[in-house]
Design an enzyme around this catalytic site. Structure first.
Site, PDB file in Angstrom:
ATOM      1  N   HIS A 122      -8.636 -46.853 -75.273  1.00 57.42           N
ATOM      2  CA  HIS A 122      -8.664 -45.292 -75.302  1.00 57.42           C
ATOM      3  C   HIS A 122      -8.888 -45.008 -76.556  1.00 57.42           C
ATOM      4  CE1 HIS A 122      -7.757 -41.443 -73.645  1.00 57.42           C
ATOM      5  NE2 HIS A 122      -7.069 -41.281 -74.953  1.00 57.42           N
ATOM      6  N   CYS A 123      -9.762 -44.177 -76.967  1.00 60.59           N
ATOM      7  CA  CYS A 123     -10.061 -43.814 -78.605  1.00 60.59           C
ATOM      8  C   CYS A 123      -9.262 -42.449 -78.714  1.00 60.59           C
ATOM      9  CB  CYS A 123     -11.444 -43.702 -78.853  1.00 60.59           C
ATOM     10  SG  CYS A 123     -11.733 -42.848 -80.450  1.00 60.59           S
TER      11      CYS A 123
END
Length: 275
Positions: A122-123
Site C-alpha cells: 500500500h503506497c
C-alpha cells in the site's frame, strides 16, 4: 489504524505540495537565471533545453501518478462474487489469503477495505494499493520522480553556485553547505529565498535517492516474479523466465510506456469481465 488513515491523506497532499514548489522554482527561478548567458543562441540556450527536459520528466511523473490512482486494483470480493463488505473482511481479516479463494497472490488491505490481486504494498503517497493493474505505472512514477529530482538538484546547485559564488568542485562542499548556510542565515548574511532553495536541494536529493532505490528493488522483484507481500510472507513462487515476468508487468507496449504515460495491462479478473 487511525494514524495510518491520516497518513494516507496527508502523504499525497505533501507530495503534491513538493511537486508544486519544484515546478515554481524550476520555471520561475532556475530557468530564467539561465537566460542571462549571452553567449548561447536562443534556440540552443540551456534555459530552453533544461526547461523542455524538466517538463518532459515532470509530465511523465505526474501522468503516471494519476494513472496509479485511476487504474487502481479492483475489488476481487465483488468481481468474483466472493462476498460483500463484512463477509470479505471476515475471511481476510488476518491479511492473508482465504483458503477457499479462487485466485492466488491476493490480499485484503485494511486501508482500502478491498481484496486485490497480486498485492505488492500500500503506497501512502498515492493513497492506493499497488497491484497487477498499476504496477507498471507505479514503477514509471518512481523512475521519473527520481529523474525530475536529480534534474532539479543539478539546476539548484548551479543556481546557488552562481548566486552565492560557491564552488562545488570539492565533493565535501555540498555536505558542508547546509550547516554553513544555517549559520549565515541566522547572522543575516543569507536571504530567506536562498536558504529555502538550499533546503530543497537536500529534499530533492533524499526523494531522488529513495525513489531510485525503490525502483531498482521493485525491478529486481519483478525479474524474480515476486511481490513485496510474497517476500514478506515467505511465499514460494513458481520459477518462470525473467522475460515473461517483465512482459506480464510492462506488456508488449513497454517502449511506449517509457516515453509517455499509458494505461497498464489489465489483470486477469478484468479480462474475464471484458469477455
Amino acid at each position: 489504524m487511525l494514524a495510518l488513515k491520516l497518513l494516507n491523506v496527508v502523504a499525497p497532499a505533501y507530495f503534491l505540495c513538493i511537486s508544486l514548489v519544484t515546478f515554481v522554482l524550476q520555471l520561475f527561478l532556475f530557468v530564467p537565471s539561465m537566460f542571462r548567458d549571452p553567449s548561447t543562441t536562443p534556440l540552443l540556450s540551456p534555459a530552453l533545453l533544461h526547461g523542455a527536459l524538466f517538463l518532459f520528466l515532470s509530465a511523465n511523473a505526474l501522468g503516471n501518478y494519476i494513472l496509479v490512482i485511476h487504474n487502481s486494483p479492483e475489488d476481487l470480493g465483488q468481481c468474483l462474487n466472493l462476498g460483500r463488505g463484512a463477509e470479505v473482511v471476515a475471511d481476510w481479516s488476518d491479511g492473508s489469503r482465504a483458503t477457499g479463494s479462487a485466485l492466488p497472490s491476493t490480499h485484503f488491505c485494511r486501508l482500502c477495505a478491498r481484496v486485490t490481486q497480486r498485492h505488492d504494498h500500500h503506497c501512502f503517497f498515492t493513497g492506493n494499493c499497488i497491484g497487477s493493474r498499476n504496477m507498471r505505472n507505479f514503477i514509471m512514477f518512481c523512475l521519473y520522480t527520481s529523474l525530475a529530482c536529480l534534474d532539479s538538484l543539478v539546476a539548484g546547485v548551479a543556481y546557488i553556485s552562481a548566486v552565492l559564488s560557491l564552488s562545488f568542485a570539492n565533493p565535501l562542499a555540498f555536505l558542508t553547505l547546509l550547516p554553513h548556510s544555517i549559520s549565515q542565515f541566522f547572522s543575516g548574511a543569507l536571504l530567506s529565498s536562498e536558504m529555502f532553495v538550499i533546503l530543497m536541494l537536500y529534499l530533492w536529493l533524499g526523494i531522488g535517492l529513495a525513489c531510485a532505490g525503490f525502483c531498482c528493488h521493485q525491478m529486481l522483484l519483478i525479474l524474480r516474479g515476486q511481490t513485496r507481500y510474497q517476500v514478506r510472507k515467505g511465499m514460494v513462487v513458481r520459477a518462470r523466465p525473467w522475460r515473461k515476468n517483465l512482459q506480464e508487468v510492462f506488456g508488449k507496449r513497454w517502449l511506449l510506456g517509457l516515453l509517455i504515460p499509458v494505461l497498464n495491462v489489465g489483470s486477469d479478473c478484468h479480462r474475464q469481465k471484458d469477455k
